[in-house]
Enzyme design. Structure first.
Site, PDB file in Angstrom:
ATOM      1  N   GLU A 129      -4.554   8.733  22.396  1.00 28.58           N
ATOM      2  CA  GLU A 129      -5.638   7.743  22.484  1.00 28.58           C
ATOM      3  C   GLU A 129      -6.856   8.189  21.682  1.00 28.58           C
ATOM      4  O   GLU A 129      -8.002   7.999  22.088  1.00 28.58           O
ATOM      5  CB  GLU A 129      -6.033   7.505  23.945  1.00 28.58           C
ATOM      6  CG  GLU A 129      -4.898   7.018  24.828  1.00 28.58           C
ATOM      7  CD  GLU A 129      -4.525   5.577  24.581  1.00 28.58           C
ATOM      8  OE1 GLU A 129      -4.944   5.015  23.563  1.00 28.58           O
ATOM      9  OE2 GLU A 129      -3.796   5.001  25.408  1.00 28.58           O
ATOM     10  N   GLY A 130      -6.612   8.761  20.513  1.00 26.94           N
ATOM     11  CA  GLY A 130      -7.690   9.284  19.692  1.00 26.94           C
ATOM     12  C   GLY A 130      -7.849  10.769  19.964  1.00 26.94           C
ATOM     13  O   GLY A 130      -8.208  11.171  21.067  1.00 26.94           O
TER      14      GLY A 130
END
Length: 758
Positions: free
Chosen positions: A441-442
């Protein structure tokens, strides 16, 4: 227009308008969509420089509904008892079939799907609580549950799907007939999701014997969780219409589609091996795969709108699932490390009595309190139907990093007990799995350096985003007039912040308002001072660097650290108030807030020392901290008080570790440690009797425990019942400190053979 306004416009606003258009940070389409997506919440209050603390304390208290609590007390407890993490990770490399079936039957994959489609429709708080409790037992099982309930087809369909798509897919997902995954990341596009090379070309093709309008897709994705077992995949790609079949725009942008895994041309089923963890993860590929147009999520109407859809839905993964994993680490390490520090002895005393161990325990307890506080505050925002992208980015980055820190502390305290893998080891697999939460998620480096302040500076600032829009207005006259109005407010805002920042510096923040009395009141005043200093520094950074600020990642990261620690400290103070100001929790509260203030000070100091315009850095230091930055880390006394709390049973310890699963089976590793801990605590008075008798010379110092007990019994120091209690505690202690060992033949099994690179 008054004479004063005309003069301001002529000599200030118009020149500033021209300059602003020059230094205006250019926004790409994806950046603009990211800015416009989601909402501003408590982060906006902090960024304003004058947070209204009553607003924070009036946010709803996190609470489970009766239905959610019943599910946790019954169905979740059954699941937790079924899980054997050693078997999942080391033996099967997968969840057992009966666990997969139980997850389907009891709707663990449909926590977020509406009841009208057969889902549970639980709150973000319940979703987070369920994932966190599972994660204390098995990270692999938690990942399998969290993926369908965060970024994936279920959430995208709920928010954007056509009615036909919802009616068909959501009941199947709710009933567990279909297992979903979402394919976003590829070899050349990880955190830079906007740069994905995968393409979908609008064309006509054959589908079920007919020529229909659709897309020909080619993609290469990897790191896709649940892909090897998924029956339906969400796919993100760039959509193009070179022949103008659906409009006059050739490059439509990122788009999302839903594709059955058995559709011709879909290559799925292979596995990656993510740090030897047991959850399903693998690549997905496809070349010239034709799909009909109505497979786009939301239909043709949502062609090219995928990036905004993804940005808004990423909040679930960043704000619920990954912070839940970080919080689980806190609850697990606080419970087990506090117990182990009592059970394990060196030099005749529990290792928790050594100050070095106590320091690590203090950090574990202080961070765990902060993790739980941040988890519940962040899910509160989502349950208020907010989509605060900055808040969820803060939670994802800092909560996974805090978890990494205290997991290292726990490993240090457990030492050899933690590094020998086997059914008795409750830390090893979490140690392997923590980087998973940090990278997805990043990646955390991206989240810290580009997202938190990079987007927050523009998104949360009271005026900058509107000023950017005014400067970009194609009607120059209208834009200049709007800019003049905004600039007047911005100047007043900035001047007020500078003057109040100086007042804070010379008054020790004593004039700042606080919504409470007592020992925590001073913390609100100092946090308000830090918020004011952040507002001043952000204005000067944007004014002096302009578009260059995007490339000055370290400046961005450090200012983001200030915003983040203001948020984390806010969460700590809110939890303290929400839970009725539990006095035994006060050391954890002090530890959390003082840690955050200290980190704000470090970040500011680094900003001033390394600011690209040296004169601006010196000016910022003078305006904000002319007498120096004097916030210190939590004291040793606080850490030692926390360590004592972790090493003693009671309501305070249960509040801090309530999410940690403790089973009732004889071989449950956490339960083994907990039983030994409670038994050791029960015999403390007896140990003190023996110690006093030893000092009086009634019991020999150098003798086996058995001999000492016999001498003490004969001397009347203790009773036969006391002897039984001490012997039972010692048996439990000896069992708890053991590590697993295996026959050498078990290490001769064939290892996984790698396939081709994907």
């Amino acid at each position: 227009m008054s004479t004063l306004s005309a003069m301001r416009k002529r000599y200030l606003s118009d020149p500033a308008f021209k300059m602003f258009k020059k230094v205006l940070p250019p926004l790409s389409d994806t950046e603009r969509e990211a800015m416009e997506a989601g909402s501003v919440w408590w982060d906006g209050e902090l960024f304003s420089g004058q947070p209204n603390w009553s607003t924070l304390l009036n946010y709803p208290k996190p609470k489970l509904t009766d239905e959610e609590q019943t599910f946790i007390d019954t169905k979740l407890e059954v699941l937790l008892a079924m899980l054997n993490d050693y078997q999942i990770v080391q033996e099967d490399k997968d969840l057992p079939p009966e666990v997969w079936q139980y997850l389907r039957d009891e709707k663990f994959f449909s926590l977020i799907i509406g009841k009208e489609y057969g889902g549970l429709d639980f709150s973000a708080h319940a979703n987070s609580t369920i994932v966190a409790k599972i994660a204390t037992r098995s990270l692999s099982a938690a990942v399998c549950v969290m993926v369908p309930n965060s970024l994936g087809p279920g959430e995208l369909l709920t928010h954007y799907g056509t009615q036909q798509q919802k009616d068909y897919w959501l009941p199947r997902l709710a009933q567990g007939k279909d297992i979903p995954c979402f394919a976003l990341t590829g070899p050349d596009a990880g955190s830079d999701a906007g740069g994905i090379p995968d393409e979908g070309i609008v064309c006509y093709g054959d589908y079920q014997g007919e020529q229909v309008l659709g897309l020909r897709l080619t993609w290469n994705k990897r790191y896709i969780t649940l892909a090897p077992v998924a029956s339906v995949l969400g796919l993100a790609f760039k959509m193009k219409d070179p022949d103008g079949l659906i409009g006059d725009k050739q490059e439509l942008g990122i788009t999302c589609a839903l594709i059955p895994a058995d559709h011709p041309g879909v290559e799925i089923g292979e596995r990656h091996d993510p740090l030897n963890m047991g959850f399903m993860n693998g690549p997905i590929r496809g070349k010239d795969v034709f799909i009909p147009m109505d497979w786009l999520i939301g239909g043709q109407e949502y062609a090219g709108k995928g990036w905004r859809m993804l940005v808004e839905c990423l909040s679930a993964g960043r704000g619920i699932s990954l912070p839940a994993l970080g919080t689980a680490i806190g609850h697990l390490t606080a419970k087990t490390t506090g117990a182990y520090a009592v059970v394990r002895k060196q030099f005749g005393t529990s290792i928790g009595n050594f100050e070095g161990v106590a320091q690590a325990l203090g950090r574990i307890g202080g961070f765990t309190y902060m993790l739980e506080a941040s988890r519940t505050l962040t899910t509160t925002s989502l349950d208020m139907e907010q989509t605060p992208g900055i808040v969820t980015a803060i939670a994802k980055y800092h909560m996974t990093e805090m978890a990494r820190t205290i997991l290292n502390d726990s490993m240090d305290v457990h030492a050899g007990r933690a590094i020998q893998l086997g059914p008795m080891n409750y830390l090893g697999h979490h140690y392997f799995g923590m980087p998973v939460a940090i990278t997805v998620e990043g990646a955390n480096i991206l989240t810290r350096n580009l997202m938190i302040f990079g987007q927050g500076a523009t998104r949360c600032h009271p005026y900058v985003l509107d000023e950017m829009e005014a400067a970009a207005n194609p009607d120059a006259k209208q834009g200049a007039e709007e800019f003049d109005r905004l600039l007047a407010k911005h100047i007043s805002f900035a001047v007020g912040n500078v003057s109040k920042s100086l007042l804070n510096a010379f008054s020790g923040s004593c004039f700042n308002r606080t919504p409470v009395s007592g020992e925590t009141a001073v913390y609100y005043r100092h946090l308000s001072r830090m918020a004011k200093a952040l507002a001043v520094s952000a204005d000067f950074a944007m004014l002096s660097l302009g578009g260059e600020l995007k490339r000055r990642e370290l400046v961005s990261a450090r200012l983001g650290d200030v915003l983040s620690h203001l948020y984390l400290a806010s969460a700590v103070l809110k939890r303290y108030e929400d839970e009725g100001r539990q006095q035994q929790d006060l050391p954890m509260v002090k530890y959390g807030v003082e840690h955050c203030l200290h980190q704000c000070g470090i970040a500011f100091n680094d900003v001033f020392n390394n600011f690209p315009r040296k004169g601006v850095g010196r000016l910022l230091r003078t305006l904000n901290f002319p007498l120096g930055i004097h916030y210190h880390a939590p004291t040793d006394d606080i850490a030692i008080k926390i360590s004592a709390l972790l090493m003693s049973p009671g309501a305070h310890r249960e509040r801090l570790t309530h999410l940690c699963y403790v089973g009732d089976k004889a071989d449950d590793p956490v339960a083994i440690m907990e039983r030994a801990f409670l038994a050791m605590h029960e015999i403390k008075p007896l140990e003190r009797k023996l110690m006093k008798a030893t000092r009086r010379g009634e019991i020999p110092r150098k003798a086996s425990l058995t001999d000492k007990l016999q001498v003490a019994l004969d001397a009347g120091v203790i009773t036969e019942e006391d002897v039984k209690k001490i012997e039972n505690a010692e048996q439990l202690r000896q069992k708890a400190i053991q590590v697993d060992h295996f026959c050498a033949d078990q290490f001769k099994k064939a290892s996984i053979q790698p396939g081709k690179a994907a």
